[in-house]
Design a protein around this motif. Structure first.
Motif, PDB file in Angstrom:
ATOM      1  N   PRO A   1      -3.154   1.437  -8.028  1.00 58.64           N
ATOM      2  CA  PRO A   1      -2.604   2.261  -6.949  1.00 58.64           C
ATOM      3  C   PRO A   1      -2.884   1.689  -5.556  1.00 58.64           C
ATOM      4  O   PRO A   1      -2.623   2.343  -4.553  1.00 58.64           O
TER       5      PRO A   1
ATOM      6  N   THR B   1     -10.182   3.429 -10.325  1.00 54.99           N
ATOM      7  CA  THR B   1      -9.304   4.553 -10.004  1.00 54.99           C
ATOM      8  C   THR B   1      -9.877   5.814 -10.648  1.00 54.99           C
ATOM      9  O   THR B   1     -10.805   5.740 -11.468  1.00 54.99           O
TER      10      THR B   1
ATOM     11  N   ASN C   1      -5.326   7.180  -9.586  1.00 53.68           N
ATOM     12  CA  ASN C   1      -5.218   7.278  -8.129  1.00 53.68           C
ATOM     13  C   ASN C   1      -6.443   6.662  -7.446  1.00 53.68           C
ATOM     14  O   ASN C   1      -7.495   6.498  -8.074  1.00 53.68           O
TER      15      ASN C   1
END
Length: 261
Positions: free
Chosen positions: A69, A210, A215
Motif C-alpha cells: 500500500p 501492513t 493498509n
C-alpha cells in the motif's frame, strides 16, 4: 641537594637532564596510549554497510506507479523481470506530499506512468527514490501494468522494525538508540516501516509491514521500532518485495541487544 633540579622558565638551560628524561618518557607513553587506544577503538567498531545514498546526484526514472500500500514505481529490467522502487519524500516525509499536485488533476495514479527525478538509495537488492521537488514528478501519456500479490504463508520472524530510508542509506550502520529515535521520526512522517530480519544462514530479508487489511501501519508500530522482536504475520510476495500483514498484538519484544540484519 645536588640531585634536585629546579626549573626556571625564563632562564634558558635551567631544565635539567632528569626532567628532560621524565618528560620524554611521559610523551612517548602518552603517544603510545593514544595510538593503541585508536587501534582498539577502530577494531571494535561495526563495519560500514555497502549501502548508498546518492544525495548529491539525481537520477530520472520512468515506471508504473502503484500503491501496495506504499507508493512505488515499477520498472521493467527485462522480459518478465521487474523492479519496484519504493518512493519516499525529502527529509522525514513520505512521497505523498510530492504527489498531491498530480492527484489534484487525476483521481488516481495507480497504473499510470510517471517520470520522477530524485536521489537513489540502495542496499542489499532494495532500491528507494527520494523525491525532493514536486515539479520533478511528471505524468507520461501511457499506462503500465500493476504487479499482483501472491500469498505465501503465515510465519513468525525475529528481527527489528526499521525505516528503510535511514537504514538502507542515510545512517551507517542503522542500529542502536540513535537509529531508533531517527526511525521513529521517519516512520511517524510517513516513511514505510520495514521488518529487517535474517535466516539461519545469515541471509538478510526485508518485509514491508501492513495491517491485516493490507493498509499502512505507521502509527501502530511506533512503540516497537528498533527493538529486537518476534513478529507473526501473513507473508505476501510483490515481485522483488515481501509484505508482512501483522497485528501489533502479536509482536513480542525480546530482551537482547540490537543488531544489524
Amino acid at each position: 641537594m645536588e640531585d634536585n633540579e629546579f626549573y626556571v622558565p625564563y632562564i634558558e638551560g635551567s631544565l635539567g637532564s632528569k626532567t628532560k628524561k621524565t618528560l620524554k618518557r611521559f610523551i612517548l607513553a602518552a603517544l603510545g596510549t593514544v595510538i593503541v587506544g585508536a587501534l582498539v577503538f577502530s577494531l571494535v567498531q561495526k563495519p560500514f554497510k555497502n549501502s548508498a545514498f546518492e544525495l548529491t546526484s539525481t537520477t530520472k526514472i520512468t515506471g508504473t506507479f502503484h500503491e501496495s500500500p506504499y507508493p512505488m514505481l515499477r520498472i521493467r529490467l527485462a522480459n518478465d523481470n521487474y523492479k519496484n522502487i519504493l518512493l519516499v519524500g525529502f527529509g522525514k516525509s513520505s512521497a505523498n506530499p510530492f504527489l498531491e499536485k498530480l492527484l489534484e488533476e487525476e483521481n488516481s495514479l495507480n497504473g499510470k506512468t510517471l517520470s520522477i527525478e530524485g536521489n537513489l538509495i540502495y542496499y542489499n537488492g532494495k532500491t528507494l527514490l527520494q523525491i525532493t521537488d514536486e515539479e520533478k514528478v511528471v505524468l507520461e501519456d501511457k499506462k503500465g501494468s500493476i504487479p499482483s500479490k501472491t500469498k505465501i504463508a503465515e510465519m513468525t520472524f525475529h528481527g527489528e522494525i526499521i525505516d528503510p530510508k535511514c537504514y538502507f542509506g542515510v545512517m551507517k550502520p542503522g542500529f542502536g538508540k540513535i537509529h531508533r529515535s531517527c526511525a521513529v521520526r521517519c516512520i511517524s512522517g510517513g516513511i514505510p516501516p520495514v521488518l529487517a530480519t535474517s535466516d539461519k544462514n545469515n541471509i538478510s530479508e526485508y518485509y514491508l509491514l501492513t495491517d491485516l487489511g493490507g493498509n499502512p501501519i505507521n502509527h501502530d508500530v511506533l512503540p516497537f521500532i528498533g527493538k529486537p522482536s518476534d513478529i507473526k504475520g501473513t507473508v505476501e510476495k510483490l515481485e522483488d518485495w515481501y509484505l508482512l500483514k501483522i497485528d501489533t498484538k502479536n509482536i513480542q519484544i525480546q530482551n537482547q541487544d540490537s543488531k544489524i540484519y
